[in-house]
Design a protein around this motif. Structure first.
Motif, PDB file in Angstrom:
ATOM      1  N   THR A 107       0.831  -1.207   0.000  1.00 27.13           N
ATOM      2  CA  THR A 107       0.000   0.000   0.000  1.00 27.13           C
ATOM      3  C   THR A 107       0.859   1.249   0.000  1.00 27.13           C
ATOM      4  OG1 THR A 107      -1.732  -1.180   1.199  1.00 27.13           O
ATOM      5  CG2 THR A 107      -1.828   1.216   1.238  1.00 27.13           C
ATOM      6  N   LEU A 108       1.906   1.267   0.797  1.00 22.88           N
ATOM      7  CA  LEU A 108       2.801   2.419   0.858  1.00 22.88           C
ATOM      8  C   LEU A 108       3.520   2.623  -0.475  1.00 22.88           C
ATOM      9  CD1 LEU A 108       3.927   4.643   2.692  1.00 22.88           C
ATOM     10  CD2 LEU A 108       5.776   3.067   3.271  1.00 22.88           C
ATOM     11  N   ALA A 109       3.973   1.545  -1.084  1.00 17.61           N
ATOM     12  CA  ALA A 109       4.652   1.655  -2.378  1.00 17.61           C
ATOM     13  C   ALA A 109       3.712   2.192  -3.455  1.00 17.61           C
ATOM     14  CB  ALA A 109       5.207   0.300  -2.792  1.00 17.61           C
ATOM     15  N   LEU A 110       2.464   1.730  -3.468  1.00 16.20           N
ATOM     16  CA  LEU A 110       1.502   2.227  -4.450  1.00 16.20           C
ATOM     17  C   LEU A 110       1.158   3.687  -4.214  1.00 16.20           C
ATOM     18  CD1 LEU A 110      -0.913  -0.818  -4.738  1.00 16.20           C
ATOM     19  CD2 LEU A 110       0.663   0.035  -6.478  1.00 16.20           C
ATOM     20  N   ALA A 111       1.048   4.096  -2.957  1.00 15.79           N
ATOM     21  CA  ALA A 111       0.746   5.492  -2.647  1.00 15.79           C
ATOM     22  C   ALA A 111       1.894   6.401  -3.070  1.00 15.79           C
ATOM     23  CB  ALA A 111       0.458   5.655  -1.162  1.00 15.79           C
ATOM     24  N   ILE A 112       3.115   5.986  -2.813  1.00 15.62           N
ATOM     25  CA  ILE A 112       4.271   6.783  -3.220  1.00 15.62           C
ATOM     26  C   ILE A 112       4.371   6.828  -4.743  1.00 15.62           C
ATOM     27  CG2 ILE A 112       6.801   6.845  -3.209  1.00 15.62           C
ATOM     28  CD1 ILE A 112       6.634   5.790  -0.310  1.00 15.62           C
ATOM     29  N   GLY A 113       4.092   5.718  -5.406  1.00 13.28           N
ATOM     30  CA  GLY A 113       4.101   5.698  -6.874  1.00 13.28           C
ATOM     31  C   GLY A 113       3.065   6.627  -7.467  1.00 13.28           C
ATOM     32  N   ALA A 114       1.893   6.704  -6.842  1.00 15.62           N
ATOM     33  CA  ALA A 114       0.849   7.609  -7.323  1.00 15.62           C
ATOM     34  C   ALA A 114       1.281   9.065  -7.163  1.00 15.62           C
ATOM     35  CB  ALA A 114      -0.451   7.364  -6.578  1.00 15.62           C
ATOM     36  N   VAL A 115       1.947   9.377  -6.064  1.00 19.04           N
ATOM     37  CA  VAL A 115       2.440  10.737  -5.843  1.00 19.04           C
ATOM     38  C   VAL A 115       3.495  11.090  -6.896  1.00 19.04           C
ATOM     39  CG1 VAL A 115       3.785  12.171  -4.268  1.00 19.04           C
ATOM     40  CG2 VAL A 115       1.882  10.830  -3.408  1.00 19.04           C
ATOM     41  N   VAL A 116       4.394  10.162  -7.156  1.00 14.86           N
ATOM     42  CA  VAL A 116       5.446  10.403  -8.152  1.00 14.86           C
ATOM     43  C   VAL A 116       4.840  10.599  -9.544  1.00 14.86           C
ATOM     44  CG1 VAL A 116       7.405   9.321  -9.323  1.00 14.86           C
ATOM     45  CG2 VAL A 116       7.240   9.233  -6.845  1.00 14.86           C
ATOM     46  N   ASP A 117       3.868   9.749  -9.907  1.00 11.38           N
ATOM     47  CA  ASP A 117       3.228   9.882 -11.215  1.00 11.38           C
ATOM     48  C   ASP A 117       2.483  11.203 -11.344  1.00 11.38           C
ATOM     49  OD1 ASP A 117       4.176   7.470 -12.072  1.00 11.38           O
ATOM     50  OD2 ASP A 117       2.289   6.381 -11.791  1.00 11.38           O
ATOM     51  N   THR A 118       1.793  11.613 -10.292  1.00  9.52           N
ATOM     52  CA  THR A 118       1.057  12.872 -10.320  1.00  9.52           C
ATOM     53  C   THR A 118       2.009  14.042 -10.480  1.00  9.52           C
ATOM     54  OG1 THR A 118      -0.620  11.920  -8.881  1.00  9.52           O
ATOM     55  CG2 THR A 118      -0.589  14.298  -9.063  1.00  9.52           C
ATOM     56  N   ARG A 119       3.103  14.011  -9.778  1.00 15.11           N
ATOM     57  CA  ARG A 119       4.081  15.105  -9.861  1.00 15.11           C
ATOM     58  C   ARG A 119       4.739  15.155 -11.243  1.00 15.11           C
ATOM     59  NH1 ARG A 119       9.342  16.415  -6.343  1.00 15.11           N
ATOM     60  NH2 ARG A 119       9.318  18.629  -6.709  1.00 15.11           N
ATOM     61  N   ARG A 120       5.094  13.993 -11.766  1.00 12.83           N
ATOM     62  CA  ARG A 120       5.710  13.965 -13.098  1.00 12.83           C
ATOM     63  C   ARG A 120       4.731  14.451 -14.164  1.00 12.83           C
ATOM     64  NH1 ARG A 120      10.382  11.069 -14.095  1.00 12.83           N
ATOM     65  NH2 ARG A 120       9.603  10.578 -16.172  1.00 12.83           N
ATOM     66  N   SER A 121       3.472  14.060 -14.041  1.00  7.46           N
ATOM     67  CA  SER A 121       2.459  14.479 -14.997  1.00  7.46           C
ATOM     68  C   SER A 121       2.230  15.985 -14.922  1.00  7.46           C
ATOM     69  CB  SER A 121       1.154  13.736 -14.740  1.00  7.46           C
ATOM     70  OG  SER A 121       0.158  14.185 -15.614  1.00  7.46           O
ATOM     71  N   ALA A 122       2.239  16.535 -13.718  1.00  8.20           N
ATOM     72  CA  ALA A 122       2.038  17.973 -13.548  1.00  8.20           C
ATOM     73  C   ALA A 122       3.190  18.778 -14.138  1.00  8.20           C
ATOM     74  CB  ALA A 122       1.879  18.305 -12.069  1.00  8.20           C
ATOM     75  N   ARG A 123       4.363  18.198 -14.172  1.00  4.51           N
ATOM     76  CA  ARG A 123       5.527  18.892 -14.731  1.00  4.51           C
ATOM     77  C   ARG A 123       5.706  18.635 -16.225  1.00  4.51           C
ATOM     78  NH1 ARG A 123      10.324  19.380 -10.510  1.00  4.51           N
ATOM     79  NH2 ARG A 123       9.084  20.104  -8.757  1.00  4.51           N
ATOM     80  N   GLY A 124       4.799  17.845 -16.801  1.00  6.00           N
ATOM     81  CA  GLY A 124       4.857  17.615 -18.237  1.00  6.00           C
ATOM     82  C   GLY A 124       5.776  16.487 -18.660  1.00  6.00           C
ATOM     83  N   LYS A 125       6.226  15.689 -17.737  1.00  9.50           N
ATOM     84  CA  LYS A 125       7.109  14.568 -18.072  1.00  9.50           C
ATOM     85  C   LYS A 125       6.276  13.338 -18.376  1.00  9.50           C
ATOM     86  CE  LYS A 125      10.871  16.238 -15.218  1.00  9.50           C
ATOM     87  NZ  LYS A 125      11.746  15.947 -14.090  1.00  9.50           N
ATOM     88  N   LEU A 126       6.861  12.400 -19.102  1.00 10.83           N
ATOM     89  CA  LEU A 126       6.167  11.156 -19.434  1.00 10.83           C
ATOM     90  C   LEU A 126       6.078  10.263 -18.206  1.00 10.83           C
ATOM     91  CD1 LEU A 126       7.737  10.296 -22.887  1.00 10.83           C
ATOM     92  CD2 LEU A 126       5.491  11.255 -22.427  1.00 10.83           C
ATOM     93  N   ILE A 127       4.950   9.555 -18.105  1.00  6.14           N
ATOM     94  CA  ILE A 127       4.771   8.608 -17.014  1.00  6.14           C
ATOM     95  C   ILE A 127       4.542   7.224 -17.598  1.00  6.14           C
ATOM     96  CG2 ILE A 127       3.921  10.276 -15.343  1.00  6.14           C
ATOM     97  CD1 ILE A 127       1.105   9.458 -16.036  1.00  6.14           C
ATOM     98  N   ALA A 128       4.654   6.218 -16.761  1.00  6.97           N
ATOM     99  CA  ALA A 128       4.535   4.830 -17.210  1.00  6.97           C
ATOM    100  C   ALA A 128       3.127   4.540 -17.726  1.00  6.97           C
ATOM    101  CB  ALA A 128       4.874   3.887 -16.067  1.00  6.97           C
ATOM    102  N   GLY A 129       3.028   3.615 -18.656  1.00 11.92           N
ATOM    103  CA  GLY A 129       1.749   3.262 -19.249  1.00 11.92           C
ATOM    104  C   GLY A 129       0.808   2.540 -18.311  1.00 11.92           C
ATOM    105  N   ASP A 130       1.339   1.945 -17.228  1.00  9.14           N
ATOM    106  CA  ASP A 130       0.473   1.238 -16.285  1.00  9.14           C
ATOM    107  C   ASP A 130      -0.116   2.153 -15.211  1.00  9.14           C
ATOM    108  OD1 ASP A 130       2.798   1.718 -14.926  1.00  9.14           O
ATOM    109  OD2 ASP A 130       2.929  -0.271 -14.033  1.00  9.14           O
ATOM    110  N   SER A 131       0.224   3.419 -15.259  1.00  7.93           N
ATOM    111  CA  SER A 131      -0.301   4.376 -14.299  1.00  7.93           C
ATOM    112  C   SER A 131      -1.736   4.768 -14.655  1.00  7.93           C
ATOM    113  CB  SER A 131       0.577   5.625 -14.286  1.00  7.93           C
ATOM    114  OG  SER A 131      -0.004   6.625 -13.488  1.00  7.93           O
ATOM    115  N   PRO A 132      -2.591   4.988 -13.659  1.00  9.88           N
ATOM    116  CA  PRO A 132      -3.956   5.444 -13.948  1.00  9.88           C
ATOM    117  C   PRO A 132      -3.980   6.813 -14.635  1.00  9.88           C
ATOM    118  CG  PRO A 132      -3.796   4.695 -11.682  1.00  9.88           C
ATOM    119  CD  PRO A 132      -2.417   4.699 -12.242  1.00  9.88           C
TER     120      PRO A 132
END
Length: 85
Positions: A44-69
């Motif tokens: 659960t902690l790993a998924l929560a941290i991954g979601a935070v990282v994906d959200t931050r990368r997306s907000a900065r305009g960087k590419l995120i992994a295809g398995d991310s929501p």
């Protein structure tokens, strides 16, 4: 940064971790149920941290992994940028 740290997923993972830490203080033996609880908390902690990282990368305009929501929204954003050009 504040909006990432205080996200509901991360807060719930931290709260459940505190509950597990409190259970260590009791004099109960370490059983397979406790081990599964720790494993579940780690996932659960790993998924929560991954979601935070994906959200931050997306907000900065960087590419995120295809398995991310968030990847579907990113594909739409990239298509809009291509149409603008």
């Amino acid at each position: 940064m504040r909006k990432y740290i205080f996200g509901t997923g991360l807060l719930s993972a931290i709260t459940s971790g505190l509950t597990l830490f409190r259970s260590l203080r009791s004099n109960e033996p370490f059983t397979w149920r406790t081990a599964l609880g720790w494993l579940s908390w780690g996932i659960t902690l790993a998924l929560a941290i991954g979601a935070v990282v994906d959200t931050r990368r997306s907000a900065r305009g960087k590419l995120i992994a295809g398995d991310s929501p968030l990847s579907k929204g990113e594909q739409k954003r990239l298509l809009k940028e291509r149409v603008k050009r």
